[in-house]
Design an enzyme around this catalytic site. Structure first.
Site, short mmCIF file in Angstrom:
data_model
loop_
_atom_site.label_atom_id
_atom_site.label_comp_id
_atom_site.label_asym_id
_atom_site.label_seq_id
_atom_site.Cartn_x
_atom_site.Cartn_y
_atom_site.Cartn_z
N GLY A 53 0.85 -1.19 0.00
CA GLY A 53 0.00 0.00 0.00
C GLY A 53 0.88 1.23 0.00
O GLY A 53 2.06 1.14 0.34
N CYS A 80 5.39 -5.99 1.68
CA CYS A 80 5.71 -4.57 1.64
C CYS A 80 4.99 -3.81 2.76
O CYS A 80 5.31 -4.00 3.92
CB CYS A 80 5.41 -4.01 0.24
SG CYS A 80 6.20 -2.41 -0.03
N TYR A 81 3.98 -2.99 2.45
CA TYR A 81 3.24 -2.31 3.52
C TYR A 81 2.69 -3.35 4.50
O TYR A 81 2.70 -3.14 5.72
CB TYR A 81 2.09 -1.49 2.91
CG TYR A 81 1.24 -0.75 3.93
CD1 TYR A 81 1.62 0.50 4.38
CD2 TYR A 81 0.06 -1.32 4.44
CE1 TYR A 81 0.85 1.19 5.32
CE2 TYR A 81 -0.71 -0.65 5.37
CZ TYR A 81 -0.32 0.61 5.81
OH TYR A 81 -1.08 1.28 6.73
N HIS A 166 8.50 -7.57 -3.21
CA HIS A 166 7.26 -8.02 -3.87
C HIS A 166 7.45 -9.35 -4.58
O HIS A 166 7.90 -9.38 -5.72
CB HIS A 166 6.80 -6.96 -4.88
CG HIS A 166 6.26 -5.73 -4.24
ND1 HIS A 166 4.94 -5.60 -3.87
CD2 HIS A 166 6.87 -4.59 -3.85
CE1 HIS A 166 4.75 -4.43 -3.30
NE2 HIS A 166 5.92 -3.79 -3.27
N GLU A 168 5.25 -11.13 -5.86
CA GLU A 168 4.22 -11.33 -6.90
C GLU A 168 4.64 -10.79 -8.26
O GLU A 168 4.02 -11.11 -9.27
CB GLU A 168 2.88 -10.72 -6.46
CG GLU A 168 2.82 -9.18 -6.43
CD GLU A 168 3.42 -8.56 -5.17
OE1 GLU A 168 4.22 -9.21 -4.49
OE2 GLU A 168 3.08 -7.39 -4.87
N ASP A 224 -15.95 -12.33 -22.47
CA ASP A 224 -16.67 -12.60 -21.22
C ASP A 224 -18.10 -13.07 -21.48
O ASP A 224 -18.54 -14.09 -20.93
CB ASP A 224 -16.69 -11.35 -20.33
CG ASP A 224 -15.29 -10.82 -20.08
OD1 ASP A 224 -14.34 -11.59 -20.28
OD2 ASP A 224 -15.14 -9.64 -19.72
N LYS A 364 -9.50 -12.58 -16.13
CA LYS A 364 -9.62 -12.73 -17.59
C LYS A 364 -8.93 -14.01 -18.11
O LYS A 364 -9.48 -14.72 -18.94
CB LYS A 364 -9.00 -11.51 -18.27
CG LYS A 364 -9.34 -11.37 -19.73
CD LYS A 364 -10.68 -10.75 -19.87
CE LYS A 364 -11.05 -10.36 -21.26
NZ LYS A 364 -12.30 -9.60 -21.28
#
Ligand code: XMP
Length: 508
Positions: A53, A80-81, A166, A168, A224, A364
């Protein structure tokens, strides 16, 4: 089903965290930090991840959480945050770092369940201005960098782990392994999130929910709504009616392709509303981009809801809403909710038994995988983004039937040539644009004064920024040659070499 909670503190990578977790076959859902502890407790998560964040934890107006969350007995990973938040909640000290770290940094990792199968030294992605200056009691430091003495810490007894970097983002060399270790070694997940079981359980759920009633879906031919249609068809067959509004602004042959796909491959009622002429009459003389967009949007829903009224079926209404459309943002006030741009408001005079959104849990890429498994043709499942107003925003100035035909023909050649050269799925987006420009040319011994076509092609990860694509000259030469030869009324082709920003991907 095993579930991981991604508790969102406003970080820019929160969706990425959930996607990476799901890539490891574990379902992850994102909830804002304002979610109460009881809800979290009831959901019986296998693990909780605190996201990054933009704030400082020592600022009292920053997003915080009750420290009881650390006593639920559920493993926690702070990123992180989220890492600093754990330190702060556990009475450690977080302060402004003497040196901010941003970008790729070398990490030295010690032995930890989180760092199994990871070398002692590796590259991680850092982005922080605060750091943990004093680690809470009962926590041990498990990694450091040259400027960050606590780049990771843990309390193995409580199963709480925290990383300043991070994992990710792909720039973190072994980030994927770190998330895998958290999910499988720390949380004890088995990995039951697979698309086959999603299809089976969703079909079962839809059958129970819909029973012997009917369901109506607005099918646009986009990924979609197409996948939602295929799922519903598998669940209830002919009880499903798909309404496909063809406003005449799709790519060449696209309307026919959508109709053929859904009428021949899937069991359903398919209603195609051809209203190209109606749209052209509404757009006559209109040149302002925003006005064009507004007219196309308004008319689309007028036509669509009129057709639904005609069907006069008080069953369910289905939509192809996907997960990113539903996520509430963890930024700022609890009241701030991301605009549900894919959700349609139903008019007051049209009544339904309820709204069905079979894809509301999927990202997606997961929607595409489900679509492939359900047998939707690859052209549809891997379709590039296409603006709602269709070719209407790729024809500069007034839209006429002749201009639509010209653009469709040129665009068809571009797509055909790109597909022949293997670029169909390997470039984010490419298309033709018809500006309101004529130029002088020469054909044989004759002067010509004909239309100009622009080729627009971009590479991008997220469409927020984009670079112009370097299509090889040979392919561009072939495309230009074919367009000027095969598309009567075009005598010049130019290539757009502008990135976004300062330009946008589309022209209007
Ligand atoms: P821009 O032009 O904003 O486009 O750089 C970014 C991406 O969004 C697509 N786009 C749209 N998609 N409805 C949509 O569903 C729209 O009105 C619309 N306008 C732009 C565009 O094709 C690109 O992929």
């Amino acid at each position: 089903m095993e579930k991981i909670l991604v508790l969102d503190f406003g970080g820019q990578y929160n969706q990425l965290i959930a996607r990476r977790v799901r890539d490891h076959r574990v379902f992850a859902e994102i909830l804002p930090y304002t979610t109460d502890l009881d809800t979290i407790r009831k959901n019986k998560y296998k693990g909780i991840i605190f996201t990054g964040g933009p704030n400082s934890v020592f600022d009292m107006s920053s997003p915080h959480y009750t420290r009881e969350i650390l006593d639920l007995g559920v493993p926690v990973l702070g990123i992180c945050y989220g890492c600093q938040l754990i330190a702060w909640m556990e009475n450690g000290t977080v302060s402004t770092a003497p040196v901010s770290e941003y970008g790729k940094i070398e990490l030295t990792a010690k032995k930890s369940p989180l760092f199994e199968n990871i070398p002692e030294k590796s590259i991680v992605w850092m982005s922080h201005t605060d750091y943990i200056s004093s680690v809470p009691e009962n926590y041990e430091i498990t990694a450091f960098t040259p400027d960050c003495p606590c780049a990771a810490m843990q309390n193995t007894k409580k199963n709480i782990y925290a990383v300043q970097f991070h994992p990710e983002v792909t720039h973190s060399q072994f980030g994927d392994q770190i998330l895998y270790n958290f999910l499988y070694s720390v949380c004890g997940c088995k990995g039951d999130w697979v698309m086959d079981s999603f299809i089976d359980s969703t079909v079962e759920k839809l059958k129970n929910q819909i029973g012997d009633k009917n369901v109506i879906l607005g099918l646009s031919g986009g990924v979609d709504s197409s996948v939602a249609a295929a799922l519903l068809s598998k669940a209830v067959g002919k009880q499903l009616t798909c309404v496909f509004v063809d406003q005449g602004l799709m790519r060449k042959n696209e309307g026919d392709f959508v109709e053929k796909t859904f009428t021949s491959l899937f069991d359903m009622n398919f209603v195609r509303v051809n209203c190209g002429e109606h749209f052209l009459s509404k757009l006559k003389g209109v040149t302002d981009p925003e006005e064009k967009r507004k007219i196309i949007g308004t008319e689309f829903f007028n036509v669509f809801w009129n057709e639904i009224r005609k069907q006069n079926d008080k069953g369910f209404f289905a939509q192809g809403t996907i997960y990113p459309d539903c996520i509430e943002s963890g930024k700022g006030d609890a009241a701030v909710i991301k605009t549900h741009h894919n959700r349609v408001n139903t008019p007051e005079d049209v009544e339904f038994l309820g709204i069905i959104e079979p894809l509301a849990d999927l990202f997606k890429d997961e929607v595409r995988r489900v679509g492939e498994k359900l047998g939707i043709p690859r052209e549809l499942v891997w379709r590039q983004p296409f603006p709602g107003p269709g070719l209407g925003v790729r024809i500069i100035g007034e839209i006429t039937e002749e201009k639509i035909r010209l653009l469709q023909d040129a665009d068809f050649v571009l797509r055909d040539e790109m597909a022949r050269n293997g670029y169909e799925r390997n470039m984010s987006q490419f298309f033709c644009v018809l500006p309101d420009v004529k130029t002088v040319g020469v054909m044989g011994d004759h002067r010509t004064y004909e239309n100009l076509i622009i080729i627009r092609a971009v590479t991008t990860d997220d469409f927020m920024t984009a670079d112009w694509a370097r299509i090889p000259y040979d392919i561009l030469a072939k495309v230009s040659n074919r367009i000027t030869n095969e598309c009567k009324g075009i005598n010049r082709v130019v290539y757009d070499i502008t990135s976004k920003p300062p330009a946008t991907v589309e022209y209007e």
